[in-house]
Design an enzyme around this catalytic site. Structure first.
Site, short mmCIF file in Angstrom:
data_model
loop_
_atom_site.label_atom_id
_atom_site.label_comp_id
_atom_site.label_asym_id
_atom_site.label_seq_id
_atom_site.Cartn_x
_atom_site.Cartn_y
_atom_site.Cartn_z
N SER A 42 12.56 -37.61 0.75
CA SER A 42 12.25 -37.30 2.12
C SER A 42 12.76 -35.81 2.66
O SER A 42 12.53 -34.88 1.82
CB SER A 42 12.49 -38.26 3.05
OG SER A 42 12.13 -38.15 4.38
N ASP A 69 8.61 -34.78 2.39
CA ASP A 69 7.46 -35.70 2.07
C ASP A 69 6.11 -35.76 3.28
O ASP A 69 5.52 -36.68 3.09
CB ASP A 69 7.90 -37.10 1.64
CG ASP A 69 8.38 -37.81 2.71
OD1 ASP A 69 8.94 -37.33 3.55
OD2 ASP A 69 8.64 -39.01 2.69
N ASP A 85 5.97 -36.64 6.28
CA ASP A 85 5.77 -37.70 7.22
C ASP A 85 6.30 -37.29 8.59
O ASP A 85 5.78 -37.84 9.84
CB ASP A 85 6.30 -39.04 6.91
CG ASP A 85 7.88 -39.03 6.57
OD1 ASP A 85 8.43 -37.95 6.54
OD2 ASP A 85 8.43 -40.14 6.42
N ASP A 136 8.91 -32.20 6.89
CA ASP A 136 10.04 -32.34 6.00
C ASP A 136 9.33 -32.46 4.57
O ASP A 136 8.30 -32.32 4.35
CB ASP A 136 10.66 -33.76 6.34
CG ASP A 136 10.01 -34.93 6.16
OD1 ASP A 136 8.72 -34.94 6.14
OD2 ASP A 136 10.52 -35.83 5.70
#
Ligand code: MG
Length: 455
Positions: free
Chosen positions: A98, A243, A245, A241
């Site tokens: 993440s 990843d 999300d 960010d």
């Protein structure tokens, strides 16, 4: 013996120090044992350098227990989550850390509905891992590895169904995307183009060393986004960010907004169309969220801090909209998880339908000033300190969902919460003026210090 593998959001660790390929094989087998033989598991990763290595290790572990692995390749976390649901997989595994720096990676487990597994399910996987309860398949019943191409296109097409493409296209928006050198650059630029918007990208070359900026989108690290938006005369900027999300936005003047301001914009327009709807948010969110939900006659549901808790609460409460102050908006008609590209499309849709810029939409909101502080507290004294402060304020308008949150008559508020990872208590105050917010933090640090010396 049982110990911890999962943190607040999946398994995370320093590559080859805290998280090794050997561990990843065993984790894969523990996940495979948890799901059971012959189950179909979708697997993908973000742009981290260690992604392919861990994907191969987890695949070996999963197929050894008889699970079939459908490999999606590189994609954002929300695109993989959507594909798990869309392809009726039994589960998913995402190799991503993440927003952590490039030297980290992680393993996230997804249930068949696309939402991260619950903490109870994580404990089941941990027990299988630590108690050596892995059930391997016989040699002639091993799982197969197959390819699952096309998930980024499916995800992009699904998002378009939740907005008005004609209304957005008519505005000829120009959007700057800061993709953090990761998967945010895969799905969003084509989506913007298909919505008739012009897209300028920065940090959009895939590079797992994250040379552009650290993958956590904090206002202080988004100077390049802000400058680029102004330089090219764009309507809006968005930064993801690692990843993709989480998404943080800036307006056409380059002003970066923390996530609660854009979440409040989405809440207002959602409640105008869906009066009485339930809105889910952690107790760490700004009073701005409460004000907006109250003003537009929604029902606010506070939760503990953590995105998985927000997703699970939305599912349990049948709520369609949730959000976090760090830039995570959950839109359940698409999927009840944080989703950066869906959030971008929702904001453009609101700007198009309201005929207002992002700056104008944010300017309509009540203004709060936020001040943060912290106080050191040994882990073994945290419970007593929290009890002590609660005893002092229990007659106020207070919540103990997560830490102690107090709302005052003058619309100011403070959250006092023990850190899950460090020996500290954190304080988040907000008020209608900056001095009051600063004073709240100072007052409560003094109160906590007085209690602490007596424990
Ligand atoms: Mg993330």
């Amino acid at each position: 013996m049982t110990t911890k593998l999962f943190g607040t959001n999946g398994i995370r660790g320093l590559v080859n120090i805290e998280l090794t390929p050997e561990m990843a094989i065993k984790i894969g087998s523990a996940i495979g044992t948890f799901f059971g033989k012959n189950k179909n598991i979708l697997l993908g990763y973000d742009a981290r350098t260690s992604g392919p290595m861990f994907a191969k290790a987890v695949t070996a572990g999963l197929t050894a227990t008889g699970c079939n692995v459908y490999f999606s390749g590189m994609a954002s976390t929300p695109a993989i989550q959507f594909a798990v649901k869309n392809h009726k997989m039994d589960g998913g595994v995402i190799i991503s850390a993440s927003h952590n720096p490039p030297e980290y990676n992680g393993i996230k487990v997804i249930w068949s509905d696309g939402i991260e597994t619950s903490h109870e399910q994580e404990v089941e996987i941990e027990n299988i891992y630590f108690d050596n309860k892995i059930v391997y398949a016989p040699w002639d019943q091993l799982g197969a590895k197959k390819e699952q191409p096309g998930i980024n296109d499916e995800y992009k097409d699904a998002i378009k169904k939740h907005v008005n493409p004609q209304a957005i296209a008519a505005k000829k928006f120009h959007v700057v995307v800061d993709a953090a050198n990761s998967v945010g650059g895969i799905a969003l630029p084509p989506l913007l183009r298909e919505l008739g918007a012009k897209c300028t990208t920065i940090n959009a070359n895939i590079d797992g060393t994250f040379p552009g900026r650290l993958p956590e989108p904090r206002p202080e690290s988004l100077g390049d986004l802000s400058k680029t938006v102004k330089a090219v005369g764009a309507d809006m900027g968005v930064a993801f960010d690692g990843d993709a999300d989480r998404s943080i936005f800036c307006d056409g003047n380059g002003t970066i907004y923390w996530g609660d301001k854009t979440f409040a914009v989405v809440i207002k327009h959602y409640l105008i169309k869906n009066p009485g709807a339930k809105i889910v948010t952690p107790v760490s969110s700004s009073t701005l969220i409460k004000d907006t939900v109250d003003a537009y006659k929604g029902e606010l549901i506070w939760t503990k801090v953590g995105s998985v808790t927000v997703s699970q609460t939305m599912k349990a409460e049948n709520a369609n909209l949730g959000g976090e102050e760090n830039g995570g908006i959950f839109y359940r008609p698409h999927q009840a998880v944080r989703d950066g590209a869906m959030t971008t499309a929702l904001l453009l849709n609101i700007m198009a339908e309201a005929g207002k810029s992002l700056a104008e939409l944010v300017a309509e909101q009540p203004q709060y000033f936020i001040e943060k502080g912290k106080i050191e507290c040994p882990n073994d004294k945290k419970e007593a300190l929290q009890r002590g402060i609660y005893e002092q304020v229990k007659n106020e308008n207070v919540s103990t969902i997560d830490g102690v949150k107090i709302w005052f008559q003058d619309a100011s508020a403070i959250l006092i919460r023990p850190s899950g990872t460090e020996p500290v208590f954190r304080l988040y105050a907000e008020a209608k003026n900056h001095e009051k917010a600063v004073k709240l933090v100072e007052d409560y640090i003094a109160r906590l210090e007085k209690i602490l010396v007596k424990i």
